[in-house]
Design a protein around this motif. Structure first.
Motif, PDB file in Angstrom:
ATOM      1  N   LEU A 191      28.394  35.878  35.818  1.00 18.96           N
ATOM      2  CA  LEU A 191      28.198  34.627  36.554  1.00 18.96           C
ATOM      3  C   LEU A 191      29.445  33.747  36.490  1.00 18.96           C
ATOM      4  O   LEU A 191      29.800  33.087  37.465  1.00 18.96           O
ATOM      5  N   GLY A 192      30.111  33.735  35.339  1.00 22.34           N
ATOM      6  CA  GLY A 192      31.350  32.967  35.213  1.00 22.34           C
ATOM      7  C   GLY A 192      32.420  33.505  36.145  1.00 22.34           C
ATOM      8  O   GLY A 192      33.129  32.744  36.818  1.00 22.34           O
ATOM      9  N   PHE A 193      32.554  34.834  36.215  1.00 23.92           N
ATOM     10  CA  PHE A 193      33.539  35.446  37.116  1.00 23.92           C
ATOM     11  C   PHE A 193      33.210  35.116  38.575  1.00 23.92           C
ATOM     12  O   PHE A 193      34.097  34.714  39.343  1.00 23.92           O
ATOM     13  N   ALA A 194      31.935  35.269  38.953  1.00 25.10           N
ATOM     14  CA  ALA A 194      31.531  34.958  40.328  1.00 25.10           C
ATOM     15  C   ALA A 194      31.768  33.482  40.645  1.00 25.10           C
ATOM     16  O   ALA A 194      32.176  33.138  41.758  1.00 25.10           O
ATOM     17  N   GLY A 195      31.528  32.609  39.682  1.00 25.72           N
ATOM     18  CA  GLY A 195      31.765  31.183  39.894  1.00 25.72           C
ATOM     19  C   GLY A 195      33.226  30.862  40.119  1.00 25.72           C
ATOM     20  O   GLY A 195      33.580  30.104  41.029  1.00 25.72           O
ATOM     21  N   VAL A 196      34.098  31.454  39.305  1.00 25.88           N
ATOM     22  CA  VAL A 196      35.537  31.212  39.454  1.00 25.88           C
ATOM     23  C   VAL A 196      36.034  31.738  40.790  1.00 25.88           C
ATOM     24  O   VAL A 196      36.805  31.069  41.495  1.00 25.88           O
ATOM     25  N   VAL A 197      35.592  32.936  41.173  1.00 17.96           N
ATOM     26  CA  VAL A 197      36.005  33.498  42.469  1.00 17.96           C
ATOM     27  C   VAL A 197      35.503  32.623  43.610  1.00 17.96           C
ATOM     28  O   VAL A 197      36.240  32.340  44.564  1.00 17.96           O
ATOM     29  N   SER A 198      34.263  32.154  43.555  1.00 18.16           N
ATOM     30  CA  SER A 198      33.710  31.302  44.618  1.00 18.16           C
ATOM     31  C   SER A 198      34.469  29.987  44.732  1.00 18.16           C
ATOM     32  O   SER A 198      34.752  29.519  45.836  1.00 18.16           O
ATOM     33  N   ILE A 199      34.794  29.393  43.594  1.00 12.83           N
ATOM     34  CA  ILE A 199      35.500  28.111  43.626  1.00 12.83           C
ATOM     35  C   ILE A 199      36.923  28.278  44.132  1.00 12.83           C
ATOM     36  O   ILE A 199      37.397  27.505  44.969  1.00 12.83           O
ATOM     37  N   THR A 200      37.617  29.318  43.662  1.00 19.43           N
ATOM     38  CA  THR A 200      39.013  29.495  44.085  1.00 19.43           C
ATOM     39  C   THR A 200      39.148  30.033  45.503  1.00 19.43           C
ATOM     40  O   THR A 200      40.219  29.938  46.091  1.00 19.43           O
ATOM     41  N   HIS A 250      41.051  36.573  55.269  1.00 22.40           N
ATOM     42  CA  HIS A 250      42.220  37.403  55.018  1.00 22.40           C
ATOM     43  C   HIS A 250      42.506  37.452  53.518  1.00 22.40           C
ATOM     44  O   HIS A 250      42.547  36.415  52.860  1.00 22.40           O
ATOM     45  N   GLY A 251      42.705  38.633  52.987  1.00 23.95           N
ATOM     46  CA  GLY A 251      43.107  38.774  51.595  1.00 23.95           C
ATOM     47  C   GLY A 251      41.948  38.830  50.623  1.00 23.95           C
ATOM     48  O   GLY A 251      40.783  38.654  50.981  1.00 23.95           O
ATOM     49  N   ILE A 252      42.287  39.044  49.365  1.00 24.06           N
ATOM     50  CA  ILE A 252      41.275  39.241  48.334  1.00 24.06           C
ATOM     51  C   ILE A 252      40.516  37.961  48.011  1.00 24.06           C
ATOM     52  O   ILE A 252      39.362  38.005  47.611  1.00 24.06           O
ATOM     53  N   ARG A 253      41.149  36.808  48.187  1.00 21.56           N
ATOM     54  CA  ARG A 253      40.462  35.539  47.922  1.00 21.56           C
ATOM     55  C   ARG A 253      39.897  34.932  49.204  1.00 21.56           C
ATOM     56  O   ARG A 253      39.573  33.755  49.247  1.00 21.56           O
ATOM     57  N   SER A 254      39.785  35.711  50.236  1.00 19.13           N
ATOM     58  CA  SER A 254      39.118  35.324  51.487  1.00 19.13           C
ATOM     59  C   SER A 254      39.663  34.031  52.073  1.00 19.13           C
ATOM     60  O   SER A 254      38.936  33.073  52.308  1.00 19.13           O
ATOM     61  N   ARG A 255      40.951  34.012  52.340  1.00 14.80           N
ATOM     62  CA  ARG A 255      41.559  32.834  52.946  1.00 14.80           C
ATOM     63  C   ARG A 255      41.142  32.781  54.408  1.00 14.80           C
ATOM     64  O   ARG A 255      41.273  33.768  55.135  1.00 14.80           O
ATOM     65  N   PRO A 256      40.605  31.641  54.891  1.00 11.46           N
ATOM     66  CA  PRO A 256      40.155  31.575  56.287  1.00 11.46           C
ATOM     67  C   PRO A 256      41.347  31.686  57.251  1.00 11.46           C
ATOM     68  O   PRO A 256      42.403  31.104  57.026  1.00 11.46           O
TER      69      PRO A 256
END
Length: 174
Positions: free
Chosen positions: A78-87, A121-127
């Motif tokens: 959950l911590g990993f998913a939270g950090v990915v969602s926020i970033t 676009h990209g791994i962090r899903s940049r719009p």
């Protein structure tokens, strides 16, 4: 007891239609795409849940038969998913109209018909805006595909080519 008689339904009676609240064909006016930064909300919820799981694990793992190492794993995931969602909750500073302007400048020919689609676009899903442009001739002689970053407005990629599509006039033939 016999089963009920099947209802006689013809193909003309069956209709597939959208509910009125999401029927875009009848929508009139400017549409605003939802901002991608809304992804931060579930990210914070994931972090709060992760802290709760971690607190339960640290305080009750030795004394409770219901709390075990799974709570530590849940906290980590959950911590990993939270950090990915926020970033990955980028704020979109460029709308589709600005993306069309950037696309026209990148391809170098006057644009007739064009459409913009929001993609990531990209791994962090940049719009990103994916813009398809056609030249102003009838039928269009050139077309271009441009990827415009929706955060800072820079052109990520562009492709321009002669239009390979075969266009035929519509209407009555003489």
């Amino acid at each position: 007891m016999s089963p009920p008689d099947p209802v006689d339904v013809s193909v003309d009676d069956v209709r597939d239609e959208l509910p009125d609240d999401i029927n875009a064909a009848e929508f009139v006016g400017a549409y605003r795409f939802p901002d991608n930064s809304r992804r931060r909300i579930p990210g914070y919820i994931y972090l709060v849940l992760a802290l709760g799981c971690l607190a339960l694990y640290l305080t009750s793992a030795d004394s409770s038969p219901l709390v075990n190492g799974g709570f530590a794993w849940a906290a980590a995931l959950l911590g990993f998913a939270g950090v990915v969602s926020i970033t990955s909750g980028w704020r979109m500073n460029v709308d589709e109209k600005e993306a069309l302007v950037e696309a026209q400048q990148a391809i170098g020919f006057p644009v007739g018909h064009a459409s913009a689609q929001q993609v990531w676009h990209g791994i962090r899903s940049r719009p990103t805006w994916r813009v398809l442009c056609y030249s102003t001739e009838e039928p269009p002689e050139r077309r271009g595909l441009v990827l415009v970053d929706a955060v800072d407005g820079r052109v990520i990629q562009h492709l321009v080519e002669d239009n390979p599509e075969q266009w035929r006039p519509t209407g009555p033939t003489v």
